[in-house]
Design an enzyme around this catalytic site. Structure first.
Site, mmCIF file in Angstrom:
data_model
loop_
_atom_site.group_PDB
_atom_site.id
_atom_site.type_symbol
_atom_site.label_atom_id
_atom_site.label_comp_id
_atom_site.label_asym_id
_atom_site.label_seq_id
_atom_site.Cartn_x
_atom_site.Cartn_y
_atom_site.Cartn_z
ATOM 1 C CG ASP A 96 -1.818 1.193 1.343
ATOM 2 O OD1 ASP A 96 -2.386 1.579 0.300
ATOM 3 O OD2 ASP A 96 -1.969 1.771 2.433
ATOM 4 C CB CYS A 139 -3.292 0.334 -2.341
ATOM 5 S SG CYS A 139 -3.335 2.059 -2.838
ATOM 6 C CB CYS A 191 -9.473 4.590 0.988
ATOM 7 S SG CYS A 191 -7.780 4.991 1.504
HETATM 8 N N1 DGL Z 1 -4.837 3.068 1.045
HETATM 9 C C1 DGL Z 1 -4.958 3.502 -0.275
HETATM 10 C C2 DGL Z 1 -6.221 3.140 -0.997
HETATM 11 O O1 DGL Z 1 -6.835 2.163 -0.634
HETATM 12 C C3 DGL Z 1 -4.186 4.678 -0.754
HETATM 13 C C4 DGL Z 1 -4.442 5.970 -0.079
HETATM 14 C C5 DGL Z 1 -3.522 7.039 -0.633
HETATM 15 O O2 DGL Z 1 -2.311 6.846 -0.579
HETATM 16 O O3 DGL Z 1 -4.037 8.063 -1.112
HETATM 17 O O4 DGL Z 1 -6.615 3.767 -1.928
#
Ligand code: DGL
Length: 270
Positions: free
Chosen positions: A9, A72, A183
Site C-alpha cells: 500500500d 490499496c 480506501c
Molecule cells: N490506502 C490507499 C487506498 O486504498 C491509498 C491511499 C492514498 O495513498 O491516497 O486507496
C-alpha cells in the site's frame, strides 16, 4: 505457487488488510511494503502510481512472493491490469470499492462511497458502479486530507473528524444507510465513522473478503496447514520509527520494521 504473500500500500492503510489475512491465516508468511516515501497515492497521476506499483511488485517477486495483494484501491485502479499482464505467473488479489454488497444491502437505495480521488476517477470504479448499482443512488467523497491524518496517527483528531463530518453529512442527509470504505486507510477511523453515521448505518470494510480470497487461493497449500505462526516482515520506504509505532498500534502487537529505498525505480534494502 510459493506461499509467501506480498502485500503493499502507499502507507499504513494496507495493514487493515494484512490484519484480516493474519487473523484468518496465521501460519502464512507475509511481507508488507508501505510506500510512505510517496504517500498519498490518491492525488498522484495514474502513470506515477502505476510505475510505483510495478516497482514494488518487482521487489516482492524478488523476495519470492507467489501471491500479491494490492492492498490499496488507488493502486489497484491504476495498475492491476498492467501488473497481471506483466507478471502472468504471479497471482494478484486487488481491491475495488465494495459497491456490489452495498447495493444489495441498502434498504434506502442510497449508498455512500469514501475513496480517494484516484480511485473515484478510475475506470475500475466506473465499471463497478455501472455493473452493480442499478437503481441505486451512489454518492461519493474523496475525503481529501484524510489519508495524511491517518498516516500521522490522528484517528480521532479535530481535522479527521471535520473531514469525515463534511464527507458524510450530505450522504446521511440524502438517506444513505450503507457506507463503503473504498480506501484501505479508512477502517482505522471506523469508530469515528460509526459515531458520526449513527446506528442503523452499515459500514462495509472489504478486508475480511480479501482475506477469504487469499485463504481460498492457499487452501491446498501445506504452509497454511502447518502449526505455528508465519514470519511477518514489515518494510517501509519512509521513516521506520514512525511506521513501526503505527503498525504496532494498528496490529495490536509488538512489531519490528525494516527500511527500503528507491534506487532507479527499484526497491532495495537500506
Ligand atoms: N490506502 C490507499 C487506498 O486504498 C491509498 C491511499 C492514498 O495513498 O491516497 O486507496
Amino acid at each position: 505457487m510459493n506461499p509467501l504473500v506480498g502485500i503493499f500500500d502507499s502507507g499504513v492503510g494496507g495493514l487493515s488488510v494484512l490484519k484480516a489475512i493474519r487473523l484468518r491465516l496465521p501460519q502464512t508468511p507475509l511481507v508488507y511494503v508501505a510506500d510512505q516515501a510517496h504517500v498519498p497515492y490518491g492525488p498522484r497521476p495514474v502513470e506515477d502510481v502505476r510505475a510505483l506499483a510495478c516497482g514494488i511488485v518487482r521487489f516482492l517477486k524478488r523476495q519470492g512472493a507467489g501471491i500479491i495483494v494490492v492492498a490499496c484501491n488507488t493502486a489497484s485502479a491504476a495498475a492491476l491490469h498492467e501488473l497481471r499482464r506483466l507478471y502472468p505467473r504471479l497471482v494478484f488479489v486487488g481491491m475495488e470499492p465494495a459497491v456490489k454488497p452495498a447495493a444489495i444491502h441498502t434498504r434506502s437505495g442510497v449508498v455512500g462511497v469514501l475513496a480517494t480521488q484516484g480511485t473515484l476517477r478510475g475506470k475500475l470504479y466506473a465499471s463497478v458502479v455501472e455493473r452493480f448499482a442499478h437503481g441505486r443512488r451512489v454518492m461519493e467523497d474523496p475525503c481529501a486530507g484524510l489519508v495524511a491524518e491517518i498516516e500521522k496517527g490522528h484517528l480521532n483528531g479535530d481535522r479527521t473528524r471535520d473531514i469525515l463530518q463534511r464527507a458524510l453529512a450530505p450522504m446521511l442527509a440524502s438517506g444513505a444507510d450503507t457506507i463503503v470504505l473504498g480506501c484501505t486507510h479508512y477502517p482505522f477511523v471506523l469508530p469515528l465513522i460509526r459515531e458520526i453515521a449513527g446506528e442503523g448505518v452499515q459500514v462495509i470494510d472489504p478486508a475480511p473478503a480479501i482475506a477469504r480470497r487469499v485463504a481460498h487461493l492457499l487452501a491446498h497449500h501445506q504452509a497454511v496447514k502447518s502449526a505455528g505462526v508465519g514470519a511477518l516482515t514489515l518494510l517501509t520506504t519512509g521513516k521506520p520509527g514512525l511506521f513501526q509505532r503505527m503498525a504496532g498500534r494498528f496490529l495490536e502487537s509488538e512489531v519490528s520494521c525494516g527500511t527500503l529505498a528507491w534506487r532507479d525505480m527499484d526497491l532495495e534494502f537500506e
